[in-house]
Scaffold this active site. Structure first.
Site, PDB file in Angstrom:
ATOM      1  N   ASP A   1      47.701 -16.808  31.103  1.00 38.92           N
ATOM      2  CA  ASP A   1      46.409 -16.247  30.728  1.00 38.92           C
ATOM      3  C   ASP A   1      46.501 -15.330  29.510  1.00 38.92           C
ATOM      4  O   ASP A   1      45.566 -15.249  28.712  1.00 38.92           O
ATOM      5  CB  ASP A   1      45.805 -15.484  31.909  1.00 38.92           C
ATOM      6  CG  ASP A   1      45.180 -16.427  32.924  1.00 38.92           C
ATOM      7  OD1 ASP A   1      45.463 -17.638  32.852  1.00 38.92           O
ATOM      8  OD2 ASP A   1      44.420 -15.963  33.784  1.00 38.92           O
TER       9      ASP A   1
ATOM     10  N   SER B   1      40.328 -10.177  33.196  1.00 38.87           N
ATOM     11  CA  SER B   1      41.726 -10.085  33.571  1.00 38.87           C
ATOM     12  C   SER B   1      41.907  -8.930  34.547  1.00 38.87           C
ATOM     13  O   SER B   1      41.136  -7.950  34.533  1.00 38.87           O
ATOM     14  CB  SER B   1      42.566  -9.845  32.315  1.00 38.87           C
ATOM     15  OG  SER B   1      43.845  -9.366  32.645  1.00 38.87           O
TER      16      SER B   1
ATOM     17  N   CYS C   1      53.341  -9.993  34.794  1.00 42.39           N
ATOM     18  CA  CYS C   1      53.120  -8.728  34.072  1.00 42.39           C
ATOM     19  C   CYS C   1      52.974  -7.551  35.037  1.00 42.39           C
ATOM     20  O   CYS C   1      52.350  -7.663  36.092  1.00 42.39           O
ATOM     21  CB  CYS C   1      51.912  -8.855  33.167  1.00 42.39           C
ATOM     22  SG  CYS C   1      52.113 -10.109  31.882  1.00 42.39           S
TER      23      CYS C   1
ATOM     24  N   CYS D   1      52.035 -16.927  38.760  1.00 44.98           N
ATOM     25  CA  CYS D   1      50.979 -16.341  37.936  1.00 44.98           C
ATOM     26  C   CYS D   1      49.578 -16.775  38.351  1.00 44.98           C
ATOM     27  O   CYS D   1      49.396 -17.559  39.264  1.00 44.98           O
ATOM     28  CB  CYS D   1      51.262 -16.599  36.460  1.00 44.98           C
ATOM     29  SG  CYS D   1      52.677 -15.629  35.870  1.00 44.98           S
ATOM     30  N   ASP D   2      48.620 -16.274  37.597  1.00 49.03           N
ATOM     31  CA  ASP D   2      47.236 -16.111  38.020  1.00 49.03           C
ATOM     32  C   ASP D   2      46.624 -17.272  38.806  1.00 49.03           C
ATOM     33  O   ASP D   2      46.268 -17.140  39.967  1.00 49.03           O
ATOM     34  CB  ASP D   2      46.356 -15.834  36.800  1.00 49.03           C
ATOM     35  CG  ASP D   2      46.773 -14.567  36.079  1.00 49.03           C
ATOM     36  OD1 ASP D   2      47.932 -14.166  36.214  1.00 49.03           O
ATOM     37  OD2 ASP D   2      45.951 -13.982  35.369  1.00 49.03           O
TER      38      ASP D   2
ATOM     39  N   CYS E   1      45.892   3.600  15.514  1.00 50.42           N
ATOM     40  CA  CYS E   1      47.234   3.099  15.812  1.00 50.42           C
ATOM     41  C   CYS E   1      47.775   2.449  14.545  1.00 50.42           C
ATOM     42  O   CYS E   1      47.130   1.557  13.974  1.00 50.42           O
ATOM     43  CB  CYS E   1      47.159   2.094  16.964  1.00 50.42           C
ATOM     44  SG  CYS E   1      48.718   1.250  17.350  1.00 50.42           S
TER      45      CYS E   1
END
Length: 569
Positions: free
Chosen positions: A78, A468, A191, A119-120, A172
């Site tokens: 993702d 997410s 993650c 994962c997702d 940044c």
């Protein structure tokens, strides 16, 4: 054994010949056939190490008297798919994964399944296949990534997405962005925050479909290899005992999963995947159940992206067994539920203790009195919408502001990064639902860009798409009905007043009934155009987000023809 239909008797000599061509002996063929579903690929960091764990799992199956028969499934990362055409394929991949496992298991008369995932969409897709097939099955994950370190603090993938927003706002530097990029994802695993992958791995454990430790043992820890071996042995015990997924996936088990999810402050995607898994298991899990439980189950774990802790911290504090023990002690979980250990939840967690009361807080000292997710309804979301209230700043729990309307994620992202969104605005991203997108894209890029600019405390965002697990802020997703299905979100115009009231569970558009009727009369149904036969087929069968975006067995034709927009992507 199911496999007898493919291997027993004189008529099955050709079948046995084919297995012998693959190198299997007579005595191996006689063993129970266990499908080892390995979602390894070289793209997803949560999956790049799965061949290592597959070898361990096969050793466990083999040692316990089974024949491991490995086959693959697809997987979409993702993070890599985010904010472009690729994300349209992510949620639909869940159905392909479930279908492909069903095909392999039925086509080869497998006796059991060990589902190696991480994962997702891959996790719920595999679990949905197990529920459909209802043959002895066990889920084992590849484990979470360790958090990265930058300037003395733990960081993760969401840090990189938010740094992009800070960079666009001039907060940044190029050098800092590069350093965060290098540091935030230090190695293999899902993650490191309580994002969707880790939420779902924890849900497999809370449901009882996975062994204790499945959700939190780090990917790089040798204990993860030992868990894979133990999973191989455990699936053989399930085969011998005749314990099947639907023996485990009861209404009480889903109660436990939702309670754990709310206590963890898990991803809003759990409100898609748990109902979809329940549907596959023949259990009713309406979206309102999340809200009902959320009023009594407190938020006990302040995990990234809403808090400072990562999965490695949760593991150190005792993991999901310790959390379940705490919920059981408070009467908030069901201890009698059967699990893949062959024992009950209560038996599994009897000796587990919380080792850090800040990572898993006591019930009388929670981070928030209510659970991590809230379900909002109102004239903008008659069927419901979802927000991770545990990741919303207190000042944004109630917010009224002017609508900034975008038909699709790209236009909204461009406006945010260009600094055209002002404090107080309500960003509306529509035609991103399961049908309209199609595929219900995640909106991490716009939400992280707002957070990086410091606007997660001043700007709300709502969408008929989804988010997410790394999203934070007043981000309301799964707005249903979606725009492409005639939902009220299609009626919103630039500058309209929208109220997000999370404590009151309301999402409302502030226009008069007369204006509402006038807009409805002029509404022209539309959806995003895509040049994909697969996605256009998917949009004909998929249900709404509040129904888990599961597929109908037969398509429901729209009353009127929709007008496509967007052209080639």
């Amino acid at each position: 054994m199911r496999s007898d239909q493919a291997k027993r008797g004189p008529a099955r000599a050709p079948h046995r010949a084919l297995l012998k061509a693959a190198g299997y002996t007579d005595w191996e063929i006689e063993r129970p056939w266990i499908g080892l579903v390995n979602s390894y690929n070289a793209l997803i960091p949560g999956h790049v190490h799965l061949n290592r764990l597959a070898a361990a799992a096969k050793a466990g199956i083999y040692a316990a008297g089974g024949l491991p028969l490995e086959f693959p499934v697809i997987g979409v990362c993702d993070g890599i798919a985010m904010n472009h055409l690729g994300m349209k394929f992510s949620l639909p991949s869940r159905e392909l994964i479930a279908d492909s496992i069903e095909i392999m298991a039925q086509g080869h008369a497998l006796d059991g399944l060990l589902l190696l995932t991480n994962c997702d969409k891959i996790i719920p897709g595999m679990a949905m296949a197990a529920a459909r097939l209802n043959i002895p099955s066990l889920v084992v994950s590849g484990g979470p990534m360790m958090a990265g370190r930058f300037e003395g603090r733990d960081i993760d993938l969401s840090s990189a997405f938010e740094a992009v927003g800070r960079h666009a706002a001039g907060r940044c530097s190029d050098e800092e962005l590069r350093e965060i990029e290098e540091a935030c994802c230090p190695g293999c695993g899902s993650c490191a925050g309580m994002f969707t992958a880790n939420t779902m791995n924890c849900m497999m454990e809370a449901l009882g479909l996975a062994l204790p430790g499945n959700g939190t043992i780090p990917a790089v820890d040798a204990a993860r290899d030992r868990l894979a071996k133990d999973a191989g042995v455990a699936v053989m015990e399930l085969v011998r005992a005749g314990i099947r997924p639907r023996d485990i996936l009861t209404p009480q088990a889903f109660h436990n999963a939702v309670a754990a999810d709310l206590a963890l402050g898990g991803s809003t995607n759990s409100a898609l995947h748990l109902p979809a898994l329940a549907h596959a298991a023949g259990v009713d899990l309406p979206l309102d159940r999340f809200d009902e439980l959320g009023r009594s189950v407190p938020h006990l774990c302040s995990m990234s992206p809403g808090g400072p802790y990562h999965i490695q911290d949760l593991h150190r504090a005792g993991g999901i067994p310790a959390l379940m023990a705490r919920l059981l002690a408070g009467g908030l979980a069901r201890g009698e539920c059967l699990t893949v250990t062959g024992r009950s939840v209560a038996e599994n967690v009897a000796s587990r203790k919380v080792r850090d009361d800040e990572v898993i807080r006591p019930l009388d000292r929670p981070y928030h009195a209510q659970g991590g997710l809230a379900v909002l309804k109102g004239n903008l979301a008659p069927l419901g919408s979802v927000v991770k209230q545990s990741a919303v700043a207190e000042e944004m729990l109630c917010h009224t502001g002017p609508a900034r309307v975008f038909d699709g994620e790209e236009a909204a992202t461009e406006a945010i990064l260009a600094g055209r969104i002002r404090d107080g605005d309500v960003v509306v991203i529509r035609y991103e639902g399961p049908k309209g997108g199609p595929g219900m894209r995640e909106m991490l890029t716009p939400t992280a860009a707002l957070a990086g600019q410091g606007k997660d405390r001043t700007v709300a965002l709502l969408t008929d798409g989804r988010f997410s697990g790394a999203t934070r802020g007043a981000a309301v997703g799964h707005v249903s009905p979606e725009a492409a299905s005639g939902g009220p979100i299609a009626l919103v115009q630039e500058g309209d007043s929208i109220t997000v009231d999370i404590p009151g569970r309301r999402l409302d558009l502030g226009i008069s009934p007369e204006e509402w009727q006038a807009r409805e009369a002029k509404r022209i149904p539309k959806e995003q155009a895509v040049e994909s036969p697969f996605l256009n087929r998917y949009r004909r069968f998929v249900r709404s987000g509040v129904e888990g975006a599961v597929l109908d067995e037969t398509p429901r034709e729209d009353v009127c023809r929709k007008t496509p927009f967007g052209g080639k992507e």
